[in-house]
Design an enzyme around this catalytic site. Sequence first.
Site, short mmCIF file in Angstrom:
data_model
loop_
_atom_site.label_atom_id
_atom_site.label_comp_id
_atom_site.label_asym_id
_atom_site.label_seq_id
_atom_site.Cartn_x
_atom_site.Cartn_y
_atom_site.Cartn_z
N SER A 117 1.06 -1.05 -0.31
CA SER A 117 -0.18 0.10 0.48
C SER A 117 0.93 1.23 -0.22
CB SER A 117 -0.28 0.09 1.16
OG SER A 117 -0.40 1.04 2.35
N ASP A 118 0.26 1.85 -0.81
CA ASP A 118 0.86 3.35 -0.66
C ASP A 118 0.61 3.89 1.21
OD1 ASP A 118 2.42 5.74 -0.71
OD2 ASP A 118 0.87 6.67 -2.05
N TRP A 119 1.77 4.96 1.68
CA TRP A 119 1.62 5.07 3.20
C TRP A 119 0.53 5.57 3.41
CZ3 TRP A 119 5.16 2.97 1.25
CH2 TRP A 119 6.25 2.40 1.78
N GLY A 142 -2.16 4.22 2.95
CA GLY A 142 -3.66 4.32 1.03
C GLY A 142 -4.62 3.17 1.55
#
Length: 873
Positions: free
Chosen positions: A292-294, A296
Site C-alpha cells: 500500500s502507499d503510506w 493508502g
Amino acid sequence: MARSLFLRVLVFCGVLLGGVRGKTTTATTPSYTSVPVYPAPLGGRNSQDNDWLDAYDKARAFVTELTLLEKINLTTGTGWEMGPCVGNTGTIPRLGFTSLCLQDSPTGVRYADYNSLFPAGLATAATFNKELMYQRGQALGKEFLAKGANAILGPAVGPMGRTPEGGRNWETFGPEPYLQGIAGALSVLGIQDQGVMATAKHFLLYEQEHFRQVAEFQGFGWSSIEAPYSSNVDDRTLHEVYAWPFADMIRAGVASVMCSYNMANNSQACQNSYLLNRVLKDELGFQGFVMSDWGGQRSGVASALAGLDMTMPGDGLSWADDNPLWGPQLALSVLNGSVPIWRLDDMATRIMAAYYKVGQDQLTIEPNFQSWSFDTYGAVYPRSYDTPYATINKHVNARSALSSNVTATIATESMVLLKNNGGLPLQAYGSLALLGSAAGPPPLGPNGCENLECNNGTLGMGWGSGTANYPYLVTPLEAINAKVRANSMSLAYNLDDDDLDGCASTAENMDAAIVFITSDSGECLASVEGNIGDRNDLYAWHSGDDLVKAVAAVNTNTIVVVETVGAIDMEAWIENENVTAVLYAIVAGQDVGTGIAEILFGDSSPSGKLPFTVAKNTTDYPASVAYTMSSTSPQINYTEGIFIDYKHFDKNDITPRYEFGYGLSYTTFEISDVSAEVVDSANISTYADTAPAYLDAEYYNETYLPSSNSLIYPDDIPRYEYFIYPYLTVKQALNVYYNDNAYPYPNGYSTEQASSPSPSGGASGGNPALWDVLATVSASVSNTGSVYGGEVVQLYISYPTVTDIDFPIRSLRGFEKVFLDAGDSATVGFNLTRRDLSYWDVITSDWVLPSGEFGVYVGNSSRNAVNTASFEL
Ligand SMILES: *[C@@H]1O[C@H](CO)[C@@H](O)[C@H](O)[C@H]1NC(C)=O
Ligand SMILES: *[C@@H]1O[C@H](CO)[C@@H](O)[C@H](O)[C@H]1NC(C)=O
Ligand SMILES: *[C@@H]1O[C@H](CO)[C@@H](O)[C@H](O)[C@H]1NC(C)=O
Ligand SMILES: *[C@@H]1O[C@H](CO)[C@@H](O)[C@H](O)[C@H]1NC(C)=O
Ligand SMILES: *[C@@H]1O[C@H](CO)[C@@H](O)[C@H](O)[C@H]1NC(C)=O
Ligand SMILES: *[C@@H]1O[C@H](CO)[C@@H](O)[C@H](O)[C@H]1NC(C)=O
Ligand SMILES: *[C@@H]1O[C@H](CO)[C@@H](O)[C@H](O)[C@H]1NC(C)=O
Ligand SMILES: *[C@@H]1O[C@H](CO)[C@@H](O)[C@H](O)[C@H]1NC(C)=O
Ligand SMILES: *[C@@H]1O[C@H](CO)[C@@H](O)[C@H](O)[C@H]1NC(C)=O
Ligand SMILES: *[C@@H]1O[C@H](CO)[C@@H](O)[C@H](O)[C@H]1NC(C)=O
C-alpha cells in the site's frame, strides 16, 4: 535539523490525517462502479516465468516453515517512525530473518546523507537514452544497497501526466505510455540487477494531488470531503494508457507494485479487486507483492481479499494511530475465517518470492542510516517514549563513480533546446549577465526546506516524498562563473526577481543576458506559494514573464533558461525577437547547473527532447486538475480517453507551441531510407494464441490454524509503545470464533482459483505472444552539420481503419538515440510487437490486432515524422 524534521512530520501528519473515522457517509450515489473479481490469484502459477518459478520454490520452502504470526510479520509494517526506514516490516527472529527496509524515493535515498539526488524521471525521459535509463537504475540500486535498503519505492510511472499541472508528474517519465514503459522497465532492470527490489508505483489512476486523501484535504479546508477522488476511466484507456507501463515493468520482473491513494470507479485503489486481482495479478501476471502507499490501505479484510499483500507503514486509518488494520487484526481475520489462510500464505509467499527473485538471500542487507535523525547515536524507534538507543547512522557514503557519471550525464543530456535564433552556443568571449533568483543558490542552502518544499534559488527538483537530500547543488551561477573565468569573459548578475529595473540595467549592454525562470510542483505534503502539490497554473513563478520581458526590452540577445517540472506557458515572450534562445532544464537534479553550462557554452550539443507537449494555451490540453469539488466524493471522469498529450493535439488539429519529441541541436541530422516489413514467420491472427493453463494451485497445510491462545503477547519480548506487533491481547484471543461464512463478502466472491489466465494474461507482463515481433522498421540517420551530437530517431505508427475504434493519428512505438560525429551516419532498427500494433477490445477483454495498412512515421519529433513507409497485416 533532523530532530525538527521528525517532529514536524509527526505533528503535520497528525493534524492532517487524524479524524478520518466516525463520519456518516451521505455521498452522492456514484455512477461509476468497479466490478468485483475474486479470488486473489495465487502467485507462482505462470508456467513460462522461469525466474519467478525458481524464486517461488525457494519462497515456498521458507514460508512453509513459518507460523501464522511470522507470516503476519512479513505483511505488516512496524508503524511510522518505528525503525530506520520509511517502511519496516516485522522480523522473524526464530529464523534470523531481519526487517525489510523499504525506502523512498525514485530520485535517491531519502532522509539520508552522502546520497545522490538523481535527475528525476521526467529528466531521464527527456534524454530518450535507453542506456542512461538503465544506468540510472543501476546507480540508484547501488546507493540503496550501500545504505542497506531492501527496496526502493520507485520507479514511478503513475501519474501518467494526464493534466499538465499534476503535482507529481515530474516523478515519472511523462505522458506517453510507451516511453513510460521503456524507461520504467529499464529502471527496474538496473535497480534489481544490484539486488534491490524495485517498486512500480502508483497503481493506478493517481493523476492529481487535490483530494487524494480525505483527512489531508480536510486539513486544507475542504471540510465536507468524505472520500478521495475517484478516477473514472473506460477499460480501453485503462489498458492502453495507464496500465501499459506497468506491464513493461512487470515483464522486467519488478518485485513490488504500490497501490495508490485515490479511488478508481469509486473503489479504493488498495482494495479494488478489479485492479489488483484482475488487471494486475491475472492479466499482467504480476508475481511479486502489492504494497500500500503510506496510509493508502482503507480496510482490513476487504483489502486482503482484493489482493493487497503488504500494508505500509503498518498504521491504521490515520497516521501513527496505533490501531493497525492488519497485524493482530489480520491474525484475527484468519482465525475467524474471514480471510482464508491461503490468502495470508500467498501474501507471505509473494513477498519472499520477490526477495529471492532479486537474490537478496545472497546479500547482507542492514540499514546503516536512520530516516528520522542524522545523529550518529540516537533513538531506534523515535515515536516510542521507551525506545532503545543505539548507533543509528553510520554516515556511509553511498555514491559511486557511476552515480556521478549518471547524474552529470543526464543533467546534460536532458536539456531541451526549444528556440535558437543564433543565441546559442554562447561565444567564448565578451560579457554575460545572469538574471533571476533561479541562477543562484537557495538562500537557506540546497536542503533548506524540508522535502524541498519551496522554490527558492536554483530549481533542480520538485517537492515531496519523491525527493532526497541534495549532497550538493551546482547552481548555474557557479558553473557559468567557472566557464567565464576559463574563457577570460566577464560576468554580472542580479538575482532579485522583483527588481525588474535593476535586472534590466544589469542586462543592458551585455553581449548576452541569460534569464532564469522556474515552475515548481510536488506532493501535497505542503502548499508551496499557494500550490497544493498541483500547479495552480502553467505560468512561470515569481513573475518570470515580467522578468523576461524587462530584460528582452533592453538586450537583443536574451536567452531564457526554464528550470521546470513540466510545460510552462511562454506566450508572453516566446516570439519576442530579442529572445534568441530558450532552454528547458527539467528537474535535472544535483548537477543542474553543470548541465545548463555545458549546453550554453557548446561543450555538449543539446540532445534532449520534450517528453510532453508545450501548448500555446492551457485550455489546449485535454484535461486540467480538478481544483474544486462539487461532491463529497469528487468524481473525475477521464472523458478524453486515450487522447492525452500529443494524441489530443493531433486529433483535434491544435498546433502546440512545441510538440512532444521536439528539441534542437547545434548540428543537423537527416533521416532517410525508412523501410518497414512484416516479419516472415509472424503470426498475424486477430488474437494472440492463449498462454498455457496455470500450473496447479499449491496450498500449504490448510488444516493448520493455531489456537488463539497461542498468539497472545509473549512475556519475553520487549514491547515498545506504538510498535506494531502481530500478537493478540487476551481479550481478543478469548473472543474469536471461526466462521468462514459470517463475513459480508462482496458480490461475486469466490475462493476457487482459475485454471487458466484470462486471454491477455499468462506470464509476467501479460500473454508472452504480445511481445512477438510482427514487423520491423529501419532507417538511416546522418549528422549533416558540423559538430558531434546526438539525435533521437523516433518511430510513430498509424493504425488501419476499424469501425467504431478511434485511433491516435500517431503513436510512439520506438526511439533510439544515436551519437554521431559530423559527417557520420548510422542505421537504426525498430521492432514492432503484437502489443505495439494492437488495441484493447472492451468486449472480449483482450488485445486485438487490426488488419490493414499501418503507417510508419520516422523523424525527430511527433510532428516532424514523415509517413515514409507502411506495411500491411
Ligand atoms: C470503470 O468503469 C468502466 C465503465 O464501466 C469500465 O470500463 C472500467 O473497466 C472500470 N474500471 C475499474 C477500475 O473498475
Ligand atoms: C515480529 O516482529 C517483531 C519485530 O518487528 C519481533 O519482535 C517479533 O518477535 C516478531 N514475531 C514473531 C512471531 O516472529
Ligand atoms: C474477523 O476479524 C476481522 C478483524 O478483526 C474483522 O474485521 C472481521 O469483521 C471479523 N469477521 C467477522 C465475520 O466478524
Ligand atoms: C561517463 O562515462 C563515460 C564512459 O566511461 C565517459 O565517456 C563520460 O565522459 C563520462 N561522463 C561524465 C560526465 O563523467
Ligand atoms: C523560500 O520560499 C518560501 C515560500 O515557499 C518563502 O516563504 C521563504 O521566505 C523563502 N526563503 C528564502 C530564504 O528565500
Ligand atoms: C529589443 O531590444 C532592443 C534593444 O534594446 C529594443 O530597442 C527593442 O525594443 C527590443 N525589442 C523588443 C521586442 O522588446
Ligand atoms: C486561451 O483559450 C481560452 C479558451 O479558448 C481563451 O478564452 C483565451 O483567450 C486563450 N488565451 C490566449 C492567450 O489566447
Ligand atoms: C461523471 O460521469 C458520471 C456518469 O456519467 C456523471 O453522473 C457525473 O456527473 C460526471 N461527473 C463529472 C464531475 O463530470
Ligand atoms: C498439517 O498440520 C497439522 C497440524 O499441525 C499436522 O497434524 C499435519 O501432520 C500436517 N500435515 C502435513 C501434510 O504436513
Ligand atoms: C529486434 O528483435 C530481434 C530478435 O528478437 C533482436 O535481436 C533485436 O535486437 C531487436 N532489435 C531492436 C532494435 O530492439
